[in-house]
Motif scaffolding. Structure first.
Motif, PDB file in Angstrom:
ATOM      1  N   VAL A 132     -27.116  63.846  34.209  1.00 17.32           N
ATOM      2  CA  VAL A 132     -28.219  63.326  35.030  1.00 17.32           C
ATOM      3  C   VAL A 132     -29.075  62.353  34.225  1.00 17.32           C
ATOM      4  CG1 VAL A 132     -30.332  63.972  36.246  1.00 17.32           C
ATOM      5  CG2 VAL A 132     -28.238  65.282  36.624  1.00 17.32           C
ATOM      6  N   LEU A 133     -29.371  62.689  32.984  1.00 22.89           N
ATOM      7  CA  LEU A 133     -30.173  61.784  32.167  1.00 22.89           C
ATOM      8  C   LEU A 133     -29.416  60.497  31.848  1.00 22.89           C
ATOM      9  CD1 LEU A 133     -32.022  64.265  29.799  1.00 22.89           C
ATOM     10  CD2 LEU A 133     -32.936  63.025  31.781  1.00 22.89           C
ATOM     11  N   GLN A 134     -28.093  60.596  31.747  1.00 17.33           N
ATOM     12  CA  GLN A 134     -27.293  59.385  31.549  1.00 17.33           C
ATOM     13  C   GLN A 134     -27.356  58.521  32.809  1.00 17.33           C
ATOM     14  OE1 GLN A 134     -25.559  58.546  28.501  1.00 17.33           O
ATOM     15  NE2 GLN A 134     -25.807  56.629  29.601  1.00 17.33           N
ATOM     16  N   ILE A 161     -29.628  80.999  34.540  1.00 14.10           N
ATOM     17  CA  ILE A 161     -30.378  80.549  33.356  1.00 14.10           C
ATOM     18  C   ILE A 161     -31.451  79.510  33.699  1.00 14.10           C
ATOM     19  CG2 ILE A 161     -28.893  78.620  32.635  1.00 14.10           C
ATOM     20  CD1 ILE A 161     -29.167  79.865  29.757  1.00 14.10           C
ATOM     21  N   ALA A 162     -31.366  78.904  34.873  1.00 14.54           N
ATOM     22  CA  ALA A 162     -32.316  77.849  35.272  1.00 14.54           C
ATOM     23  C   ALA A 162     -33.759  78.332  35.265  1.00 14.54           C
ATOM     24  CB  ALA A 162     -31.953  77.311  36.655  1.00 14.54           C
ATOM     25  N   ARG A 163     -33.970  79.621  35.420  1.00 13.78           N
ATOM     26  CA  ARG A 163     -35.342  80.141  35.450  1.00 13.78           C
ATOM     27  C   ARG A 163     -36.093  79.872  34.155  1.00 13.78           C
ATOM     28  NH1 ARG A 163     -33.382  86.326  35.199  1.00 13.78           N
ATOM     29  NH2 ARG A 163     -33.166  86.424  32.951  1.00 13.78           N
ATOM     30  N   TYR A 164     -35.363  79.687  33.061  1.00 12.82           N
ATOM     31  CA  TYR A 164     -36.005  79.402  31.779  1.00 12.82           C
ATOM     32  C   TYR A 164     -36.346  77.916  31.602  1.00 12.82           C
ATOM     33  CZ  TYR A 164     -34.276  84.039  30.608  1.00 12.82           C
ATOM     34  OH  TYR A 164     -34.013  85.381  30.607  1.00 12.82           O
ATOM     35  N   PHE A 165     -35.808  77.091  32.477  1.00 14.75           N
ATOM     36  CA  PHE A 165     -35.940  75.647  32.287  1.00 14.75           C
ATOM     37  C   PHE A 165     -36.509  74.934  33.512  1.00 14.75           C
ATOM     38  CE2 PHE A 165     -32.247  77.108  29.741  1.00 14.75           C
ATOM     39  CZ  PHE A 165     -32.842  76.991  28.493  1.00 14.75           C
ATOM     40  N   LYS A 166     -37.369  75.626  34.250  1.00 14.10           N
ATOM     41  CA  LYS A 166     -37.967  75.030  35.458  1.00 14.10           C
ATOM     42  C   LYS A 166     -38.778  73.788  35.124  1.00 14.10           C
ATOM     43  CE  LYS A 166     -37.891  79.183  38.147  1.00 14.10           C
ATOM     44  NZ  LYS A 166     -38.440  79.972  39.175  1.00 14.10           N
ATOM     45  N   GLU A 167     -39.521  73.835  34.036  1.00 13.70           N
ATOM     46  CA  GLU A 167     -40.342  72.686  33.640  1.00 13.70           C
ATOM     47  C   GLU A 167     -39.458  71.472  33.320  1.00 13.70           C
ATOM     48  OE1 GLU A 167     -43.196  71.707  29.924  1.00 13.70           O
ATOM     49  OE2 GLU A 167     -43.614  73.608  30.953  1.00 13.70           O
ATOM     50  N   LEU A 168     -38.356  71.712  32.641  1.00 15.09           N
ATOM     51  CA  LEU A 168     -37.415  70.622  32.333  1.00 15.09           C
ATOM     52  C   LEU A 168     -36.850  70.021  33.614  1.00 15.09           C
ATOM     53  CD1 LEU A 168     -35.683  68.903  30.398  1.00 15.09           C
ATOM     54  CD2 LEU A 168     -34.065  70.820  30.307  1.00 15.09           C
ATOM     55  N   LEU A 169     -36.465  70.860  34.549  1.00 20.55           N
ATOM     56  CA  LEU A 169     -35.937  70.361  35.822  1.00 20.55           C
ATOM     57  C   LEU A 169     -36.976  69.523  36.562  1.00 20.55           C
ATOM     58  CD1 LEU A 169     -33.902  73.449  37.070  1.00 20.55           C
ATOM     59  CD2 LEU A 169     -32.985  71.225  36.391  1.00 20.55           C
ATOM     60  N   GLU A 171     -39.415  67.805  35.165  1.00 25.22           N
ATOM     61  CA  GLU A 171     -39.535  66.547  34.428  1.00 25.22           C
ATOM     62  C   GLU A 171     -38.406  65.587  34.789  1.00 25.22           C
ATOM     63  OE1 GLU A 171     -40.148  66.827  30.137  1.00 25.22           O
ATOM     64  OE2 GLU A 171     -41.077  68.796  30.448  1.00 25.22           O
ATOM     65  N   VAL A 172     -37.194  66.115  34.882  1.00 27.64           N
ATOM     66  CA  VAL A 172     -36.046  65.271  35.224  1.00 27.64           C
ATOM     67  C   VAL A 172     -36.206  64.713  36.638  1.00 27.64           C
ATOM     68  CG1 VAL A 172     -33.546  65.248  35.614  1.00 27.64           C
ATOM     69  CG2 VAL A 172     -34.487  66.419  33.604  1.00 27.64           C
ATOM     70  N   ARG A 173     -36.669  65.540  37.569  1.00 25.58           N
ATOM     71  CA  ARG A 173     -36.902  65.057  38.939  1.00 25.58           C
ATOM     72  C   ARG A 173     -37.958  63.952  38.964  1.00 25.58           C
ATOM     73  NH1 ARG A 173     -35.124  69.969  40.495  1.00 25.58           N
ATOM     74  NH2 ARG A 173     -33.628  69.880  42.158  1.00 25.58           N
ATOM     75  N   ARG A 174     -38.994  64.091  38.155  1.00 26.73           N
ATOM     76  CA  ARG A 174     -40.022  63.051  38.074  1.00 26.73           C
ATOM     77  C   ARG A 174     -39.445  61.730  37.577  1.00 26.73           C
ATOM     78  NH1 ARG A 174     -43.576  67.229  36.732  1.00 26.73           N
ATOM     79  NH2 ARG A 174     -43.254  67.015  34.504  1.00 26.73           N
ATOM     80  N   LYS A 176     -36.524  60.566  38.117  1.00 22.63           N
ATOM     81  CA  LYS A 176     -35.833  59.949  39.249  1.00 22.63           C
ATOM     82  C   LYS A 176     -36.841  59.232  40.158  1.00 22.63           C
ATOM     83  CE  LYS A 176     -32.620  59.029  42.275  1.00 22.63           C
ATOM     84  NZ  LYS A 176     -31.950  57.752  42.151  1.00 22.63           N
ATOM     85  N   GLY A 177     -37.980  59.839  40.350  1.00 25.45           N
ATOM     86  CA  GLY A 177     -39.007  59.233  41.200  1.00 25.45           C
ATOM     87  C   GLY A 177     -39.621  57.984  40.601  1.00 25.45           C
ATOM     88  N   ASP A 178     -39.536  57.844  39.273  1.00 24.62           N
ATOM     89  CA  ASP A 178     -40.125  56.694  38.586  1.00 24.62           C
ATOM     90  C   ASP A 178     -39.266  55.437  38.645  1.00 24.62           C
ATOM     91  OD1 ASP A 178     -42.249  58.309  37.925  1.00 24.62           O
ATOM     92  OD2 ASP A 178     -41.608  58.654  35.866  1.00 24.62           O
ATOM     93  N   ILE A 179     -38.036  55.567  39.097  1.00 23.66           N
ATOM     94  CA  ILE A 179     -37.136  54.395  39.100  1.00 23.66           C
ATOM     95  C   ILE A 179     -37.471  53.488  40.266  1.00 23.66           C
ATOM     96  CG2 ILE A 179     -34.746  53.613  39.278  1.00 23.66           C
ATOM     97  CD1 ILE A 179     -33.917  56.171  37.862  1.00 23.66           C
TER      98      ILE A 179
END
Length: 179
Positions: A132-134, A161-169, A171-174, A176-179
Motif C-alpha cells: 500500500v505504501l508503495q 493482529i490489526a488491533r495492535y496497529f490501528k493507529e498505523l492503519l 495514518e496510511v488511510r490519511r 491516501k486522502g492527501d493525494i
C-alpha cells in the motif's frame, strides 16, 4: 540435492524480477520482488518493536525469517499478478517450488501461507503495508488507477493482529486522502 550456491543464485533472480502487478498497472521500472521482500522485512522489524512494547510475546526470529522468505517461491514461478491468479493455482505452484528447492524453509513458508500464528499475521500485515505504501509512492509520482492495491487495507483489518496497529492503519488511510 541442490547446492547452496545454486540456491543463492536462484534467490538472486528476485533482484531482477519486477513485481508484475505494478508492471501491469503501467508503472515504469517497478520495484523488484527482492525490493519488496526487503521492505517487508524492515516493516516487520518495526512492527515487532511496537508489538513488544505492548507486552506481546512473539518469536522475533521466526518473524524475520518468514519476512525474508515469504516470496522465495517466486524465484521459480515468478510474480504472478492478482488478475492472473484466478486462472491458476499460484499457491500450489509456489508451495511445490518451495518444498522442492528450499525444503529447509518449507515449514516456515507454510506457516506464513496459513496465517494462523501471530508471527505469520505480523508478516502478512507488513506485506500489505509495504504494498500500500508503495502504491502511495507511485501515485505521488503521477501514476493512476492503483485502487486495487489500496483494497489490501480491508484485508488487513480482518487480521487478528490489526488491533495492535490501528493507529498505523489510520495514518496510511490519511496518506491516501492527501493525494
Amino acid at each position: 540435492m541442490i547446492l547452496m550456491i545454486e540456491k543463492i543464485l536462484l534467490a538472486q533472480t528476485l533482484k531482477r524480477l519486477p513485481r508484475m502487478g505494478w508492471l501491469i498497472s503501467g508503472i515504469p521500472n517497478p520495484e523488484s520482488v527482492a525490493d519488496h521482500s526487503f521492505g517487508v522485512a524492515f516493516i516487520s522489524l518495526l512492527l515487532l518493536n511496537k508489538i513488544k512494547e505492548e507486552g506481546v510475546k512473539i518469536d522475533e526470529n521466526r518473524v524475520l525469517k518468514m519476512a525474508i522468505i515469504h516470496d522465495i517461491g517466486e524465484a521459480l514461478i515468478t510474480d504472478i499478478p492478482l488478475r492472473a491468479q484466478k486462472y491458476l493455482d499460484k499457491d500450489a505452484a509456489e508451495d511445490k517450488a518451495v518444498k522442492e528447492i528450499f525444503p529447509e524453509f518449507y515449514e516456515l513458508y507454510r506457516e506464513y501461507q496459513e496465517g494462523k500464528s501471530l508471527e505469520a499475521q505480523l508478516v502478512k500485515f507488513a506485506d500489505k503495508i509495504d504494498m500500500v505504501l508503495q502504491a502511495w509512492q507511485y501515485e505521488l509520482s503521477g501514476n493512476k488507477n492503483l485502487e486495487d492495491f489500496w483494497r489490501a487495507l480491508e484485508e488487513l483489518e480482518k487480521l487478528e493482529i490489526a488491533r495492535y496497529f490501528k493507529e498505523l492503519l489510520e495514518e496510511v488511510r490519511r496518506l491516501k486522502g492527501d493525494i
